[in-house]
Design an enzyme around this catalytic site. Structure first.
Site, PDB file in Angstrom:
ATOM      1  N   ASN A  22       0.867  -1.182   0.000  1.00  0.00           N
ATOM      2  CA  ASN A  22       0.000   0.000   0.000  1.00  0.00           C
ATOM      3  C   ASN A  22       0.903   1.232   0.000  1.00  0.00           C
ATOM      4  O   ASN A  22       1.499   1.566   1.019  1.00  0.00           O
ATOM      5  CB  ASN A  22      -0.890  -0.024   1.261  1.00  0.00           C
ATOM      6  CG  ASN A  22      -1.739   1.231   1.372  1.00  0.00           C
ATOM      7  OD1 ASN A  22      -1.905   1.971   0.398  1.00  0.00           O
ATOM      8  ND2 ASN A  22      -2.276   1.475   2.562  1.00  0.00           N
ATOM      9  N   TRP A  23       0.997   1.857  -1.165  1.00  0.00           N
ATOM     10  CA  TRP A  23       1.914   2.996  -1.288  1.00  0.00           C
ATOM     11  C   TRP A  23       1.350   4.253  -0.633  1.00  0.00           C
ATOM     12  O   TRP A  23       2.057   5.247  -0.503  1.00  0.00           O
ATOM     13  CB  TRP A  23       2.206   3.290  -2.768  1.00  0.00           C
ATOM     14  CG  TRP A  23       2.993   2.234  -3.479  1.00  0.00           C
ATOM     15  CD1 TRP A  23       3.391   1.012  -2.978  1.00  0.00           C
ATOM     16  CD2 TRP A  23       3.476   2.289  -4.825  1.00  0.00           C
ATOM     17  NE1 TRP A  23       4.089   0.309  -3.932  1.00  0.00           N
ATOM     18  CE2 TRP A  23       4.153   1.067  -5.079  1.00  0.00           C
ATOM     19  CE3 TRP A  23       3.405   3.241  -5.845  1.00  0.00           C
ATOM     20  CZ2 TRP A  23       4.753   0.790  -6.311  1.00  0.00           C
ATOM     21  CZ3 TRP A  23       4.002   2.964  -7.072  1.00  0.00           C
ATOM     22  CH2 TRP A  23       4.677   1.748  -7.294  1.00  0.00           C
ATOM     23  N   LYS A  24       0.085   4.216  -0.266  1.00  0.00           N
ATOM     24  CA  LYS A  24      -0.591   5.381   0.310  1.00  0.00           C
ATOM     25  C   LYS A  24      -0.391   6.600  -0.614  1.00  0.00           C
ATOM     26  O   LYS A  24      -0.306   6.426  -1.818  1.00  0.00           O
ATOM     27  CB  LYS A  24      -0.095   5.654   1.735  1.00  0.00           C
ATOM     28  CG  LYS A  24      -0.098   4.401   2.605  1.00  0.00           C
ATOM     29  CD  LYS A  24       0.066   4.707   4.049  1.00  0.00           C
ATOM     30  CE  LYS A  24       0.340   3.427   4.816  1.00  0.00           C
ATOM     31  NZ  LYS A  24       0.016   3.515   6.211  1.00  0.00           N
ATOM     32  N   HIS A 108      -9.557   0.788   4.845  1.00  0.00           N
ATOM     33  CA  HIS A 108      -8.275   1.035   5.510  1.00  0.00           C
ATOM     34  C   HIS A 108      -8.479   2.020   6.673  1.00  0.00           C
ATOM     35  O   HIS A 108      -9.292   2.938   6.568  1.00  0.00           O
ATOM     36  CB  HIS A 108      -7.263   1.595   4.510  1.00  0.00           C
ATOM     37  CG  HIS A 108      -5.866   1.609   5.051  1.00  0.00           C
ATOM     38  ND1 HIS A 108      -5.410   2.607   5.884  1.00  0.00           N
ATOM     39  CD2 HIS A 108      -4.837   0.732   4.912  1.00  0.00           C
ATOM     40  CE1 HIS A 108      -4.150   2.339   6.213  1.00  0.00           C
ATOM     41  NE2 HIS A 108      -3.784   1.211   5.637  1.00  0.00           N
ATOM     42  N   GLU A 110      -6.895   4.482   7.664  1.00  0.00           N
ATOM     43  CA  GLU A 110      -6.736   5.909   7.338  1.00  0.00           C
ATOM     44  C   GLU A 110      -7.980   6.465   6.653  1.00  0.00           C
ATOM     45  O   GLU A 110      -8.316   7.636   6.792  1.00  0.00           O
ATOM     46  CB  GLU A 110      -5.472   6.106   6.488  1.00  0.00           C
ATOM     47  CG  GLU A 110      -4.214   5.966   7.335  1.00  0.00           C
ATOM     48  CD  GLU A 110      -3.031   5.342   6.630  1.00  0.00           C
ATOM     49  OE1 GLU A 110      -2.953   5.397   5.396  1.00  0.00           O
ATOM     50  OE2 GLU A 110      -2.167   4.777   7.339  1.00  0.00           O
ATOM     51  N   GLU A 188      -5.556  -5.480  10.485  1.00  0.00           N
ATOM     52  CA  GLU A 188      -4.551  -4.457  10.733  1.00  0.00           C
ATOM     53  C   GLU A 188      -4.853  -3.728  12.034  1.00  0.00           C
ATOM     54  O   GLU A 188      -5.687  -2.807  12.058  1.00  0.00           O
ATOM     55  CB  GLU A 188      -4.558  -3.423   9.600  1.00  0.00           C
ATOM     56  CG  GLU A 188      -4.249  -3.982   8.233  1.00  0.00           C
ATOM     57  CD  GLU A 188      -3.659  -2.907   7.340  1.00  0.00           C
ATOM     58  OE1 GLU A 188      -2.498  -3.071   6.961  1.00  0.00           O
ATOM     59  OE2 GLU A 188      -4.327  -1.908   7.053  1.00  0.00           O
ATOM     60  N   GLY A 194       2.171   1.872  10.673  1.00  0.00           N
ATOM     61  CA  GLY A 194       3.112   2.985  10.509  1.00  0.00           C
ATOM     62  C   GLY A 194       3.814   3.386  11.799  1.00  0.00           C
ATOM     63  O   GLY A 194       4.424   4.455  11.865  1.00  0.00           O
ATOM     64  N   SER A 232       3.271  -2.505  10.302  1.00  0.00           N
ATOM     65  CA  SER A 232       4.723  -2.448  10.491  1.00  0.00           C
ATOM     66  C   SER A 232       5.451  -3.738  10.120  1.00  0.00           C
ATOM     67  O   SER A 232       6.453  -4.102  10.752  1.00  0.00           O
ATOM     68  CB  SER A 232       5.052  -2.047  11.943  1.00  0.00           C
ATOM     69  OG  SER A 232       4.532  -0.764  12.216  1.00  0.00           O
ATOM     70  N   GLY A 253       2.706  -1.383   4.279  1.00  0.00           N
ATOM     71  CA  GLY A 253       2.726   0.041   3.939  1.00  0.00           C
ATOM     72  C   GLY A 253       4.138   0.508   3.683  1.00  0.00           C
ATOM     73  O   GLY A 253       4.681   0.351   2.587  1.00  0.00           O
ATOM     74  N   GLY A 254       4.780   1.073   4.719  1.00  0.00           N
ATOM     75  CA  GLY A 254       6.109   1.683   4.587  1.00  0.00           C
ATOM     76  C   GLY A 254       7.120   0.829   3.841  1.00  0.00           C
ATOM     77  O   GLY A 254       7.792   1.321   2.930  1.00  0.00           O
TER      78      GLY A 254
HETATM   79  C1  PEP Z   1      -0.814  -0.122   5.866  1.00  0.00           C
HETATM   80  O1  PEP Z   1      -0.699   0.938   5.266  1.00  0.00           O
HETATM   81  O2  PEP Z   1      -1.820  -0.802   5.699  1.00  0.00           O
HETATM   82  C2  PEP Z   1       0.263  -0.549   6.759  1.00  0.00           C
HETATM   83  C3  PEP Z   1       0.154  -1.705   7.356  1.00  0.00           C
HETATM   84  O3  PEP Z   1       1.324   0.303   6.904  1.00  0.00           O
HETATM   85  P1  PEP Z   1       2.735  -0.063   7.617  1.00  0.00           P
HETATM   86  O4  PEP Z   1       3.212  -1.355   7.028  1.00  0.00           O
HETATM   87  O5  PEP Z   1       3.610   1.094   7.293  1.00  0.00           O
HETATM   88  O6  PEP Z   1       2.460  -0.198   9.085  1.00  0.00           O
END
Ligand code: PEP
Length: 271
Positions: A22-24, A108, A110, A188, A194, A232, A253-254
């Site tokens: 997920n590049w957000k 999600h 966010e 999640e 994050g 994470s 994500g990251g």
């Molecule tokens: C996400 O964006 O769904 C996510 C899990 O981010 P991260 O891996 O950065 O925690």
């Protein structure tokens, strides 16, 4: 992975691993091109027996879809508007998305916390996407205070019911019955997204088992729905996570913004 190898693995496993990036709201056009082409190259050099998904910003969907097409990488949108064309300034609907990608990310945290999206929208997004032959990833998870109050399972049960139960859940139940691979559920914990605070293997394992049990209330094919963990995930912690039974992959994500790290995570789930 070449299509014929992927199909062979699909025939052998009812739940082929699925790892999503997920590049957000990140990447310039140039960065999106470079990142997607490096992921495609690395995935072709590594015999990954897993499906890879990239959820990327709307504006790069078309270009990235072309870049990764030869590697059978699935490209998805991070949101969708579940309705027909019309006077909805700023929105992008599912119909438009079908021309440039094949999956939609729904629910999600966010979207819930930053944009105030609710279960009504998520349910409509899922129905609209499945009706238009798209794949769906639906995210659920408790926040920090819900976790501290011991409310996690109640929250997860509610978020599952919000899209599966009643008349609104009918098309999802039918779709899972027809082809459970079209719906992926990502657990999640919001406090882990994050933050660098990954949930423990024991915690993830308990939640995933609970989620599969809840899905069983709505589908006789619940065992075939693929479940991901997100929060994470990195190359440093993926080894233990990838061994959890009932878990089929990760939503990243990251770490998905680094092609090497992302492919290493995919490799950990390879069957
Ligand atoms: C996400 O964006 O769904 C996510 C899990 O981010 P991260 O891996 O950065 O925690």
């Amino acid at each position: 992975m070449p299509a014929n190898l992927l199909n062979m693995v699909r025939d052998m496993h009812s739940r082929i691993p699925i790892i999503s990036g997920n590049w957000k709201m990140n990447t310039s056009r140039e960065e999106a091109r470079n990142l997607s082409s490096t992921i495609a190259r690395l995935s072709s050099e590594t015999n990954l027996t897993a499906e890879i998904v990239l959820f990327i910003p709307y504006v790069w969907l078309s270009e990235v879809s072309e870049i990764v097409a030869s590697q059978e990488i699935i490209v998805g949108a991070q949101d969708s508007y579940p309705g027909p064309n019309g006077a909805y300034t700023g929105a992008v609907n599912t119909e438009m998305l079908t021309e440039v990608c094949s999956m939609v990310l729904v629910g999600h945290s966010e979207r819930r916390t930053v944009f105030g999206d609710t279960a009504t929208k998520f349910s409509a997004q899922i129905t609209d996407a499945l009706t238009k032959e798209m794949l769906v990833t639906y995210c659920i998870g408790e926040n920090e205070s819900e976790a501290a109050d011991g409310e996690t399972n109640r929250v997860l049960g509610r978020q599952i019911a919000e899209v599966f139960a009643g008349a609104d859940g009918e098309s999802l139940r039918n779709s899972v019955h027809d082809d459970p691979r079209r719906f992926v559920l990502a657990y999640e914990p919001v406090w882990a997204i994050g933050t660098g605070r990954v949930a423990s293997v024991g915690e993830i394992s308990d939640r995933i088992e609970f989620i599969r049990g809840e899905l069983g209330k709505y589908s006789d094919r619940a065992d075939e729905i693929r479940l991901q963990y997100g929060g994470s995930v990195s190359p440093d912690n993926v080894a233990g996570i990838s061994e959890i039974s009932h878990l089929d992959g990760a939503l990243v994500g990251g770490a998905s913004l680094n092609a090497g790290d992302f492919i290493d995570i995919c490799g950990a789930f390879t069957v």
